[in-house]
Design a protein around this motif. Structure first.
Motif, PDB file in Angstrom:
ATOM      1  N   ILE A  55      -4.755   1.414 -17.566  1.00 43.66           N
ATOM      2  CA  ILE A  55      -5.300   0.593 -16.154  1.00 43.66           C
ATOM      3  C   ILE A  55      -6.310  -0.125 -16.623  1.00 43.66           C
ATOM      4  CG2 ILE A  55      -6.598   1.868 -14.069  1.00 43.66           C
ATOM      5  CD1 ILE A  55      -6.155   4.492 -14.839  1.00 43.66           C
ATOM      6  N   THR A  56      -5.921  -0.870 -16.204  1.00 41.42           N
ATOM      7  CA  THR A  56      -6.897  -2.265 -15.895  1.00 41.42           C
ATOM      8  C   THR A  56      -7.653  -3.010 -14.402  1.00 41.42           C
ATOM      9  OG1 THR A  56      -4.973  -3.914 -15.434  1.00 41.42           O
ATOM     10  CG2 THR A  56      -5.532  -3.215 -17.932  1.00 41.42           C
ATOM     11  N   ALA A  57      -8.334  -3.783 -14.163  1.00 34.98           N
ATOM     12  CA  ALA A  57      -9.104  -3.555 -12.512  1.00 34.98           C
ATOM     13  C   ALA A  57      -9.560  -5.333 -13.218  1.00 34.98           C
ATOM     14  CB  ALA A  57      -9.414  -2.773 -11.981  1.00 34.98           C
ATOM     15  N   ALA A  58      -8.862  -6.095 -12.131  1.00 28.72           N
ATOM     16  CA  ALA A  58     -10.442  -7.362 -11.781  1.00 28.72           C
ATOM     17  C   ALA A  58     -10.679  -7.935 -13.732  1.00 28.72           C
ATOM     18  CB  ALA A  58     -11.362  -6.761 -11.314  1.00 28.72           C
ATOM     19  N   GLY A  59      -9.356  -7.045 -14.412  1.00 30.54           N
ATOM     20  CA  GLY A  59      -9.213  -8.206 -15.511  1.00 30.54           C
ATOM     21  C   GLY A  59      -9.940  -7.142 -16.886  1.00 30.54           C
ATOM     22  N   GLU A  60     -10.158  -6.133 -16.059  1.00 31.54           N
ATOM     23  CA  GLU A  60     -10.804  -5.068 -17.944  1.00 31.54           C
ATOM     24  C   GLU A  60     -10.347  -4.257 -17.579  1.00 31.54           C
ATOM     25  OE1 GLU A  60     -15.080  -2.867 -18.617  1.00 31.54           O
ATOM     26  OE2 GLU A  60     -15.048  -4.406 -16.278  1.00 31.54           O
ATOM     27  N   THR A  61     -10.002  -3.909 -19.184  1.00 33.62           N
ATOM     28  CA  THR A  61      -8.866  -2.389 -19.717  1.00 33.62           C
ATOM     29  C   THR A  61     -10.046  -1.505 -19.129  1.00 33.62           C
ATOM     30  OG1 THR A  61      -7.734  -4.035 -20.808  1.00 33.62           O
ATOM     31  CG2 THR A  61      -7.505  -1.282 -20.784  1.00 33.62           C
ATOM     32  N   LEU A  62      -9.676  -0.793 -18.315  1.00 35.11           N
ATOM     33  CA  LEU A  62     -10.503   0.714 -17.393  1.00 35.11           C
ATOM     34  C   LEU A  62     -10.470   1.727 -18.841  1.00 35.11           C
ATOM     35  CD1 LEU A  62     -10.702   0.020 -13.735  1.00 35.11           C
ATOM     36  CD2 LEU A  62     -12.354  -0.650 -15.824  1.00 35.11           C
ATOM     37  N   PHE A  63      -8.838   2.199 -19.002  1.00 40.46           N
ATOM     38  CA  PHE A  63      -8.472   3.013 -19.877  1.00 40.46           C
ATOM     39  C   PHE A  63      -7.059   2.445 -20.439  1.00 40.46           C
ATOM     40  CE2 PHE A  63      -5.077   6.392 -19.509  1.00 40.46           C
ATOM     41  CZ  PHE A  63      -5.877   8.139 -20.266  1.00 40.46           C
ATOM     42  N   ASP A  64      -7.262   3.302 -21.685  1.00 40.81           N
ATOM     43  CA  ASP A  64      -5.521   2.639 -22.675  1.00 40.81           C
ATOM     44  C   ASP A  64      -5.747   3.806 -23.541  1.00 40.81           C
ATOM     45  OD1 ASP A  64      -4.011   2.438 -23.754  1.00 40.81           O
ATOM     46  OD2 ASP A  64      -4.237   0.449 -23.310  1.00 40.81           O
ATOM     47  N   SER A  65      -4.321   4.800 -23.436  1.00 44.45           N
ATOM     48  CA  SER A  65      -4.372   5.812 -23.844  1.00 44.45           C
ATOM     49  C   SER A  65      -3.651   5.918 -25.727  1.00 44.45           C
ATOM     50  CB  SER A  65      -3.945   6.961 -23.175  1.00 44.45           C
ATOM     51  OG  SER A  65      -1.956   6.660 -23.359  1.00 44.45           O
TER      52      SER A  65
END
Length: 202
Positions: A55-65
């Protein structure tokens, strides 16, 4: 790109899958109740953790399993407006607005009051507000938290038609004037047709 959401998550006997890359603006997750729309919003906010995905939002990775990245909810800087507002009943409107206020908010306190037309409500208790007033206060609280993106979970579903018509222009102004990524959940086709720059059907 506003959001990149590739998730696979099981809740009981229900499998929630989504693979999307969105354009800037207001993106609507549209589908019937039980399709997993709110769960997806909660995964973007960090309230729920997907079994796998990114999950990325506004250019930032928030979650990456795969990369073992899972940013805590408080650091994701999501302005979350819930279906029922979720104002603190023991706090007056002003205290609700200032709860979690962040110096990096996109608008000043006074600007939020003017933008949402809620300056006259500051001394009121949440229980005395109409549904439309409560949702405007909830939107104000989200804006004052210093968000990088907004998550709106069926913000109109509990409102009567008159109150819905009161809030729809507010959301249109948010989209037009803040230039902030917005992920919007609804099961109402006319609503998403009016508001969304992009519709993702679930």
């Amino acid at each position: 790109m506003s959001f990149e959401i590739t998730i696979d998550h099981r809740i009981g006997d229900r499998q929630i899958r989504l693979d999307c890359r969105t354009r800037p603006g207001l993106v609507a997750l549209f589908g019937p109740s039980g399709a997993g729309k709110t769960s997806i919003l909660n995964m973007v906010a960090g309230i729920m953790t997907p079994d796998r995905g990114r999950i990325t939002a506004a250019g930032e990775t928030l979650f990456d399993s795969e990369a073992a990245i899972n940013i805590p909810p408080a650091r994701r800087k999501a302005g979350y407006v819930f279906q029922d507002g979720r104002l603190f009943p023991h706090m007056r409107v002003q205290a609700n607005l200032l709860y979690g206020r962040h110096a990096g908010a996109p608008m000043s306190f006074e600007a939020v009051l003017q933008f949402l037309g809620i300056g006259h409500l500051l001394d009121r208790w949440p229980v005395t507000l109409s549904g439309g007033e409560a949702q405007r206060v909830a939107i104000g609280r989200a804006l004052l938290s210093g968000p990088r993106f907004l998550l709106l979970d069926e913000p109109l579903s509990s409102l009567d038609p008159a109150r819905r018509e009161e809030i729809l222009p507010v959301i249109e102004r948010l989209k037009r004037e803040l230039a902030m990524p917005i992920l919007y959940v609804s099961h109402d086709r006319a609503e998403v047709d009016r508001l969304a720059d992009q519709i993702i059907a679930l």
